[in-house]
Design a protein around this motif. Structure first.
Motif, mmCIF file in Angstrom:
data_model
loop_
_atom_site.group_PDB
_atom_site.id
_atom_site.type_symbol
_atom_site.label_atom_id
_atom_site.label_comp_id
_atom_site.label_asym_id
_atom_site.label_seq_id
_atom_site.Cartn_x
_atom_site.Cartn_y
_atom_site.Cartn_z
ATOM 1 N N ILE A 18 -10.758 0.246 -2.837
ATOM 2 C CA ILE A 18 -10.478 -0.817 -3.818
ATOM 3 C C ILE A 18 -11.456 -1.977 -3.614
ATOM 4 N N LEU A 39 -14.955 -1.014 -5.008
ATOM 5 C CA LEU A 39 -14.979 -0.992 -6.473
ATOM 6 C C LEU A 39 -14.827 -2.405 -7.046
ATOM 7 N N ILE A 68 0.884 4.570 -2.330
ATOM 8 C CA ILE A 68 -0.158 4.361 -3.349
ATOM 9 C C ILE A 68 -0.787 5.717 -3.689
ATOM 10 N N LYS A 69 -1.052 5.908 -4.982
ATOM 11 C CA LYS A 69 -1.639 7.194 -5.388
ATOM 12 C C LYS A 69 -3.115 6.995 -5.680
ATOM 13 N N GLU A 70 -3.867 8.058 -5.483
ATOM 14 C CA GLU A 70 -5.316 7.987 -5.640
ATOM 15 C C GLU A 70 -5.701 7.535 -7.068
ATOM 16 N N GLU A 71 -4.875 7.937 -8.086
ATOM 17 C CA GLU A 71 -5.230 7.570 -9.464
ATOM 18 C C GLU A 71 -5.012 6.080 -9.762
ATOM 19 N N HIS A 115 -11.691 6.458 -13.573
ATOM 20 C CA HIS A 115 -10.933 7.448 -12.807
ATOM 21 C C HIS A 115 -11.380 8.860 -13.150
ATOM 22 N N PHE A 141 -7.711 3.637 1.121
ATOM 23 C CA PHE A 141 -7.472 3.133 -0.233
ATOM 24 C C PHE A 141 -7.922 1.677 -0.362
ATOM 25 N N ILE A 150 -6.164 3.713 -7.832
ATOM 26 C CA ILE A 150 -7.272 2.940 -7.231
ATOM 27 C C ILE A 150 -8.189 2.279 -8.273
ATOM 28 N N PRO A 151 -8.690 3.050 -9.272
ATOM 29 C CA PRO A 151 -9.574 2.388 -10.244
ATOM 30 C C PRO A 151 -8.871 1.245 -10.985
ATOM 31 N N LYS A 152 -7.594 1.444 -11.324
ATOM 32 C CA LYS A 152 -6.870 0.409 -12.064
ATOM 33 C C LYS A 152 -6.722 -0.857 -11.197
ATOM 34 N N ILE A 153 -6.268 -0.672 -9.967
ATOM 35 C CA ILE A 153 -6.085 -1.837 -9.088
ATOM 36 C C ILE A 153 -7.428 -2.542 -8.856
ATOM 37 N N SER A 168 -10.613 1.461 -16.565
ATOM 38 C CA SER A 168 -10.168 2.089 -15.316
ATOM 39 C C SER A 168 -9.831 3.562 -15.534
ATOM 40 N N ILE A 195 0.827 -1.226 0.000
ATOM 41 C CA ILE A 195 0.000 0.000 0.000
ATOM 42 C C ILE A 195 0.857 1.270 0.000
#
Lengths: 203, 249
Positions: free
Chosen positions: B147, B150, A31-34, B205, B143, A36-39, B201, A28
């Motif tokens: 995660i 989502l 970790i950058k906020e951007e 985002h 975070f 999150i969607p990818k992970i 993603s 962790i």
């Protein structure tokens, strides 16, 4: 791969839970906020793809995709693995509460090692198929090796005798090493062919 | 597997209707209690005490509104794993198996079944959204909670995608086998889904940023902790302490 509750004794369950916490903290960190969607999407994709069943004789196996996860998510892969295991617990009640730590470690350590191997030996002018295949098989092999080690330390009943739990587990996971190697090789080859920049920018 | 996955989804939504004492138990206290109880249970090493705790937990789960059939169906999911572990544990040392080996296998089965009931209390005794909301108020890294939220949401969407791909493959006479071409297809399906997910993603985002996302998914205020919640938690932990005292006695 999930060990059920009761397999580990209390000291092992506590130790592995603490160790998994340390691996997650490393994963962790920064970790950058951007990201999150990818992970999140990658976690969901790996979880879904691991439900594909590959027939072997009268039975079937599900891929672990630990090596592929390592290649795609790098140091963030333990988060995806931990959340994948939580999803399994929530949707299917598979795995366990006291073994959540060891199950996270069993896939995370090979995934992190796979990432190191892939980034260290990948070259731009060669097809990554062989390296990816090796990485995929290596991840399953390491996972089984760690599992055997944990069972060895936990209790002698797990490894005593020819038909011991350790021997049977090791033999039953052999086909998965080859299956994972092939799936990882074909997946990475496909990504390299269609969108090579993804492999250059992974974590 | 397809049918099983969808059936499990129905089970999750079915539990939303439960209005038992388990559903009213504040989720944070419940999660912590379940973890403590689970670790306490695996430390027990007396078969009759574990048998007793399994029966007490079974009774608890039944009073929470779960049907007996549902509980059996959940416990049955453990059977393949328990069989795989128990047979070599009993017979691995040769014939005839010793009493200690039978006992070790029995302990493992009782622990696995008991903790499975605890998981049922923790996960299925309230609507899943309530549990997710509670997790976001447990001082976990925001975070990780984001995660998790989502991933849970997208798992079902991606599963629908995978089913469409499976139908498309079947309509092209694809047969799952150990042939090289079959693995090539699997690899391309997984690769395609990964590429789509990465593309998606980026869109997700941008959409989240436009709605003011800063790394934390907003969740409703947690249910307040009441004395009754603490009594419920103390009963579980008290039971484990009593079982340990009896064992040491």
């Amino acid at each position: 791969m999930h060990l059920s509750d009761g397999v580990l004794n209390l000291p092992m369950a506590v130790t592995t839970s603490v160790a998994a916490g340390a691996v997650l903290t490393y994963s962790i960190k920064n970790i950058k906020e951007e990201e999150i969607p990818k992970i999140s999407l990658m976690t969901a994709t790996f979880f879904t793809c691991s439900l594909i069943s590959v027939p072997i004789g009268p039975s079937s196996v599900h891929p672990l995709l630990g090596g592929l996860l390592g290649i795609m998510l790098g140091r963030r892969s333990p988060i995806a693995i931990f959340i994948g295991l939580l999803l399994q617990a929530m949707i299917f009640q598979h795995g366990g509460l006291t073994t959540l730590g060891i199950n996270t470690l069993l896939v995370s350590i090979p995934a992190l090692a796979s990432y190191r191997i892939f980034t260290r030996f990948k070259t731009d002018n060669k097809s990554p198929a062989i390296l990816a295949g090796f990485t995929g098989g290596f991840a399953v092999f390491t996972c089984v090796l760690l599992l055997v080690l944990v069972l060895f330390i936990t209790d002698s009943y797990y490894h005593q005798g020819f038909f011991s739990v350790v021997n049977i587990l090791a033999i039953s996971y052999l086909p998965l090493i080859f299956i994972e190697a092939l799936i990882t090789a074909f997946t990475i080859t496909f990504i390299q062919r269609v969108r090579p920049n993804i492999l250059e920018t992974t974590s | 597997m397809t049918t099983k996955f969808l059936n499990e989804d129905n089970y999750i939504h079915a539990t939303k209707e439960i209005t038992s004492w388990g559903a009213h138990w504040e989720a944070r206290t419940k999660v912590i209690t379940c973890f403590v109880t689970a670790f306490g249970l695996i430390a027990l090493n007396t078969s009759w005490l574990l048998f007793l705790s399994f029966n007490l937990l079974l009774l608890t789960v039944l009073t929470m509104g779960f049907s007996f059939k549902f509980i059996v169906s959940k416990l049955a999911l453990l059977l393949p794993f328990l069989t795989l572990m128990s047979i070599p544990l009993v017979f691995g040392g040769g014939f005839p198996p010793t009493f200690e080996r039978y006992q070790f296998a029995l302990l493992l089965i009782l622990k696995a079944l008991s903790v499975s009931l605890i998981m049922m209390i923790m996960i299925l005794s309230q609507p899943l959204q309530q549990l997710l909301s509670a997790l976001s108020h447990m001082h976990l890294p925001p975070f990780v909670v984001s995660i998790f939220f989502l991933s849970y949401r997208y798992t079902f969407l991606l599963w629908e995608n995978l089913k469409k791909i499976q139908r498309a493959l079947l309509s092209r006479l694809f047969r799952s086998s150990l042939h090289k071409n079959s693995f090539k297809t699997y690899g391309e399906v997984v690769g395609g889904m990964l590429i789509k997910s990465i593309d998606r993603s980026e869109k997700v985002h941008r959409a989240m940023i436009s709605r003011g996302f800063t790394g934390r998914i907003p969740a409703s205020n947690p249910q307040p902790m009441t004395k009754l919640d603490l009594i419920k938690a103390s009963s579980f932990i008290g039971m484990i302490i009593v079982l340990h005292i009896i064992e040491k006695w």
